[in-house]
Motif scaffolding. Structure first.
Motif, PDB file in Angstrom:
ATOM      1  N   ASN A 236       0.800  -1.228   0.000  1.00 58.71           N
ATOM      2  CA  ASN A 236       0.000   0.000   0.000  1.00 58.71           C
ATOM      3  C   ASN A 236       0.831   1.274   0.000  1.00 58.71           C
ATOM      4  N   GLY A 237       2.077   1.197  -0.423  1.00 54.61           N
ATOM      5  CA  GLY A 237       2.856   2.415  -0.544  1.00 54.61           C
ATOM      6  C   GLY A 237       4.280   2.262  -0.032  1.00 54.61           C
ATOM      7  N   GLU A 238       5.018   3.372  -0.082  1.00 58.59           N
ATOM      8  CA  GLU A 238       6.413   3.385   0.335  1.00 58.59           C
ATOM      9  C   GLU A 238       6.522   3.309   1.862  1.00 58.59           C
ATOM     10  N   ILE A 239       7.622   2.725   2.326  1.00 62.30           N
ATOM     11  CA  ILE A 239       7.849   2.542   3.754  1.00 62.30           C
ATOM     12  C   ILE A 239       9.125   3.281   4.140  1.00 62.30           C
ATOM     13  N   TYR A 240       9.008   4.155   5.130  1.00 64.69           N
ATOM     14  CA  TYR A 240      10.152   4.923   5.632  1.00 64.69           C
ATOM     15  C   TYR A 240      10.360   4.608   7.110  1.00 64.69           C
ATOM     16  N   GLY A 241      11.548   4.923   7.587  1.00 72.76           N
ATOM     17  CA  GLY A 241      11.837   4.708   8.999  1.00 72.76           C
ATOM     18  C   GLY A 241      13.234   5.176   9.332  1.00 72.76           C
ATOM     19  N   LYS A 242      13.728   4.759  10.485  1.00 71.98           N
ATOM     20  CA  LYS A 242      15.063   5.112  10.938  1.00 71.98           C
ATOM     21  C   LYS A 242      15.989   3.920  10.722  1.00 71.98           C
ATOM     22  N   ARG A 243      17.184   4.193  10.251  1.00 70.17           N
ATOM     23  CA  ARG A 243      18.210   3.174  10.054  1.00 70.17           C
ATOM     24  C   ARG A 243      19.239   3.301  11.166  1.00 70.17           C
ATOM     25  N   SER A 244      19.616   2.172  11.771  1.00 71.75           N
ATOM     26  CA  SER A 244      20.600   2.172  12.836  1.00 71.75           C
ATOM     27  C   SER A 244      21.275   0.805  12.886  1.00 71.75           C
ATOM     28  N   LYS A 245      21.930   0.496  13.998  1.00 70.29           N
ATOM     29  CA  LYS A 245      22.460  -0.832  14.249  1.00 70.29           C
ATOM     30  C   LYS A 245      22.436  -1.068  15.752  1.00 70.29           C
ATOM     31  N   ILE A 246      22.195  -2.317  16.131  1.00 69.24           N
ATOM     32  CA  ILE A 246      22.167  -2.667  17.542  1.00 69.24           C
ATOM     33  C   ILE A 246      23.421  -3.461  17.878  1.00 69.24           C
ATOM     34  N   LYS A 247      23.685  -3.618  19.159  1.00 67.63           N
ATOM     35  CA  LYS A 247      24.903  -4.322  19.571  1.00 67.63           C
ATOM     36  C   LYS A 247      24.928  -5.744  19.044  1.00 67.63           C
ATOM     37  N   GLY A 248      23.767  -6.378  18.973  1.00 65.09           N
ATOM     38  CA  GLY A 248      23.735  -7.721  18.408  1.00 65.09           C
ATOM     39  C   GLY A 248      22.389  -8.380  18.591  1.00 65.09           C
ATOM     40  N   ILE A 249      22.267  -9.549  17.961  1.00 66.55           N
ATOM     41  CA  ILE A 249      21.062 -10.352  18.088  1.00 66.55           C
ATOM     42  C   ILE A 249      21.469 -11.802  18.325  1.00 66.55           C
ATOM     43  N   LYS A 250      20.777 -12.456  19.255  1.00 67.47           N
ATOM     44  CA  LYS A 250      20.991 -13.864  19.540  1.00 67.47           C
ATOM     45  C   LYS A 250      19.856 -14.677  18.932  1.00 67.47           C
ATOM     46  N   ILE A 251      20.228 -15.636  18.079  1.00 70.78           N
ATOM     47  CA  ILE A 251      19.270 -16.558  17.477  1.00 70.78           C
ATOM     48  C   ILE A 251      19.721 -17.948  17.886  1.00 70.78           C
ATOM     49  N   GLY A 252      19.030 -18.542  18.839  1.00 70.39           N
ATOM     50  CA  GLY A 252      19.517 -19.783  19.413  1.00 70.39           C
ATOM     51  C   GLY A 252      20.864 -19.540  20.066  1.00 70.39           C
ATOM     52  N   ASP A 253      21.865 -20.348  19.703  1.00 75.02           N
ATOM     53  CA  ASP A 253      23.216 -20.172  20.238  1.00 75.02           C
ATOM     54  C   ASP A 253      24.074 -19.260  19.369  1.00 75.02           C
ATOM     55  N   PHE A 254      23.514 -18.773  18.271  1.00 73.49           N
ATOM     56  CA  PHE A 254      24.274 -17.908  17.361  1.00 73.49           C
ATOM     57  C   PHE A 254      24.157 -16.454  17.810  1.00 73.49           C
ATOM     58  N   PHE A 255      25.252 -15.723  17.664  1.00 77.26           N
ATOM     59  CA  PHE A 255      25.245 -14.295  18.003  1.00 77.26           C
ATOM     60  C   PHE A 255      25.805 -13.500  16.838  1.00 77.26           C
ATOM     61  N   LEU A 256      25.018 -12.552  16.347  1.00 75.85           N
ATOM     62  CA  LEU A 256      25.425 -11.673  15.248  1.00 75.85           C
ATOM     63  C   LEU A 256      25.675 -10.281  15.813  1.00 75.85           C
ATOM     64  N   GLU A 257      26.929  -9.809  15.680  1.00 73.08           N
ATOM     65  CA  GLU A 257      27.313  -8.526  16.260  1.00 73.08           C
ATOM     66  C   GLU A 257      26.969  -7.349  15.349  1.00 73.08           C
ATOM     67  N   GLU A 258      26.796  -6.193  15.981  1.00 75.09           N
ATOM     68  CA  GLU A 258      26.604  -4.932  15.244  1.00 75.09           C
ATOM     69  C   GLU A 258      25.564  -5.108  14.143  1.00 75.09           C
ATOM     70  N   THR A 259      24.414  -5.615  14.507  1.00 73.57           N
ATOM     71  CA  THR A 259      23.398  -5.989  13.521  1.00 73.57           C
ATOM     72  C   THR A 259      22.718  -4.763  12.923  1.00 73.57           C
ATOM     73  N   LYS A 260      22.765  -4.678  11.616  1.00 74.16           N
ATOM     74  CA  LYS A 260      22.066  -3.624  10.880  1.00 74.16           C
ATOM     75  C   LYS A 260      20.572  -3.722  11.160  1.00 74.16           C
ATOM     76  N   THR A 261      19.953  -2.599  11.560  1.00 75.73           N
ATOM     77  CA  THR A 261      18.568  -2.631  12.020  1.00 75.73           C
ATOM     78  C   THR A 261      17.790  -1.430  11.505  1.00 75.73           C
ATOM     79  N   ALA A 262      16.545  -1.663  11.130  1.00 72.00           N
ATOM     80  CA  ALA A 262      15.654  -0.579  10.721  1.00 72.00           C
ATOM     81  C   ALA A 262      14.469  -0.527  11.676  1.00 72.00           C
ATOM     82  N   PHE A 263      14.016   0.689  11.942  1.00 71.56           N
ATOM     83  CA  PHE A 263      12.842   0.923  12.783  1.00 71.56           C
ATOM     84  C   PHE A 263      11.799   1.627  11.929  1.00 71.56           C
ATOM     85  N   PRO A 264      10.911   0.871  11.266  1.00 70.47           N
ATOM     86  CA  PRO A 264       9.909   1.497  10.379  1.00 70.47           C
ATOM     87  C   PRO A 264       8.926   2.352  11.177  1.00 70.47           C
TER      88      PRO A 264
END
Length: 444
Positions: A236-264
């Motif tokens: 239904n149209g274009e999506i805008y938001g804020k672009r940032s990065k968080i310290k990381g995300i844990k998925i199970g036992d995996f940890f991804l550092e400095e994760t690129k993140t958007a806040f629509p």
């Protein structure tokens, strides 16, 4: 590389259940896919017409939306319905078609329903640089155990959950299958090292990394270093938001550092009345770091990290978003000063050519234009504008390259100077700027 596709849909019209199947003697179907801008493109045959669909785990029913390069496609039992999804616009009118034959490799559904969106603005082809005719998701994941090997660009469809072997190093995680979509529980890590549990939509149709919905009560806050950016095109149209990065995300036992993140922005979700406990989405730029086996029937997914796991996240450093915009003619001289045809010019850039006096050839090539520019970016400060036609990047003629390769030239590394030749109102202009850190000068 940086155009973000996201089509989370909420249907106002239900769709009947149909099923894909393989020959009972065949245990697995192996399908090669195109991986472009972190999304998965698979060959699909619809009522005999050969098409390309995005495999999107974020949609609950197939959608057909681009018929511009097809002579004709037969669609059966067509009625009018209304669709709504992400974006800031109103619900759109569409068609519902039933009793169609779909084939993905040897997997066949002879009674498939789908939606048809006629709005020309909903077209992924210009942004991805290749023809894309639609999206399909739940129907495939429901009927098979689906292995997605991002490293080899191969999908395997297993006839049942006894036909595949779980990789030795794979981690088994629980999926929540709700409203024909898969959700995964994970934890985001804030700068204070506090972990916040989140429930995320698993969305292979998003080329972004991680989307989070702001929720101060839960502890999902926007980091101080951020900037505004165009995030993608919704139904239904274009999506805008804020672009940032968080310290990381844990998925199970995996940890991804400095994760690129958007806040629509919340306005993008006004058409969806209830997000439930969902806190965001996991997109292709995170998912491609794993090889995945989805088993919806048992509500599990198996993850094995691959060679992409530690690769840096890609940011739009220049601030330019590009897309194809039709075609244009280019002139190339195919003879030297003595009139002899050069051997290296036997091939053409396009499928349509006009040779004049056996010395100059006109070829029809895709036109690449600036579709948007981020405010305050190096490209905007240099004077680039939306609608500018890109002719060359650092002396390289862009018609020799794929769209994603041109984007890579614009965003290769911080500190690199980019020189552009563009066409604006039939006038060629030169621009130059230095690619910079997107978080430079952002207040901590």
């Amino acid at each position: 590389m940086f155009f973000l596709v996201f089509l989370g849909l909420a249907y106002t019209s239900s769709i009947d259940a149909q099923h894909f199947s393989l020959d009972k003697h065949k245990k697995v179907e192996r399908i090669k896919f195109q991986k472009i801008n972190n999304v998965i493109l698979v060959p699909v045959t619809l009522n005999g017409a050969k098409l390309t669909f995005m495999l999107d785990s974020g949609v609950s029913a197939p959608i057909l939306f681009n018929l511009s390069d097809q002579d004709s496609i037969q669609l059966n039992n067509v009625t009018t319905i209304s669709l709504k999804g992400l974006g800031e616009g109103e619900p759109i009118e569409a068609l519902r078609s039933a009793h169609n034959q779909f084939k993905i490799g040897e997997a066949t559904n002879t009674d498939q329903s789908l939606f048809v969106v006629m709005d020309k603005d909903l077209n992924l082809s210009p942004a991805l640089g290749v023809p894309v005719h639609g999206i399909i998701g739940y129907d495939v994941f429901r009927d098979f155990v689906v292995e997605v090997n991002y490293g080899k660009s191969i999908i395997k469809l297993y006839n049942n959950n006894e036909a595949f072997k779980v990789p030795k190093k794979a981690q088994k995680l629980t999926l929540a299958i709700e409203h024909k979509k898969a959700f995964l529980h994970a934890s985001i890590v804030r700068e204070s090292n506090k972990e916040v549990p989140v429930k995320l939509l698993v969305d292979t149709g998003s080329s972004d990394a991680l989307w989070l919905f702001k929720d101060s009560i839960k502890g999902i806050d926007l980091p101080k270093k951020h900037f505004e950016e165009f995030l993608g095109q919704g139904l239904n149209g274009e999506i805008y938001g804020k672009r940032s990065k968080i310290k990381g995300i844990k998925i199970g036992d995996f940890f991804l550092e400095e994760t690129k993140t958007a806040f629509p922005y919340k306005t993008s979700f006004q058409a969806i009345s209830n997000l439930g406990e969902r806190n965001g989405s996991l997109g292709g730029e995170v998912l491609k770091r794993f090889n995945l086996i989805f088993d919806y029937s048992n509500s599990v997914v198996y993850l094995t990290k691959n060679s992409n796991f530690n690769k840096p996240y890609q940011y739009n450093l220049s601030g330019i978003t590009l897309q194809h915009n039709g075609v244009r003619y280019i002139a190339e001289r195919i003879a030297d000063s003595r009139g002899r045809v050069k051997a290296e010019h036997n091939d053409s850039f396009g499928n349509v050519q006009i040779v004049m006096d056996n010395q100059t050839r006109l070829s029809l090539v895709p036109e690449i234009v600036v579709s948007s520019i981020r405010a305050g970016s190096p490209a905007e400060r240099a004077g680039l504008q939306k609608g500018d036609v890109i002719l060359s990047v650092n002396g390289k003629q862009v018609h020799n390259y794929k769209l994603q390769e041109v984007l890579q030239m614009l965003n290769e590394r911080k500190g690199k100077r980019v020189k552009l030749m563009i066409e604006r109102y039939n006038d060629d202009k030169k621009f130059s700027f230095v690619v910079e850190d997107v978080f430079k000068n952002k207040k901590p």
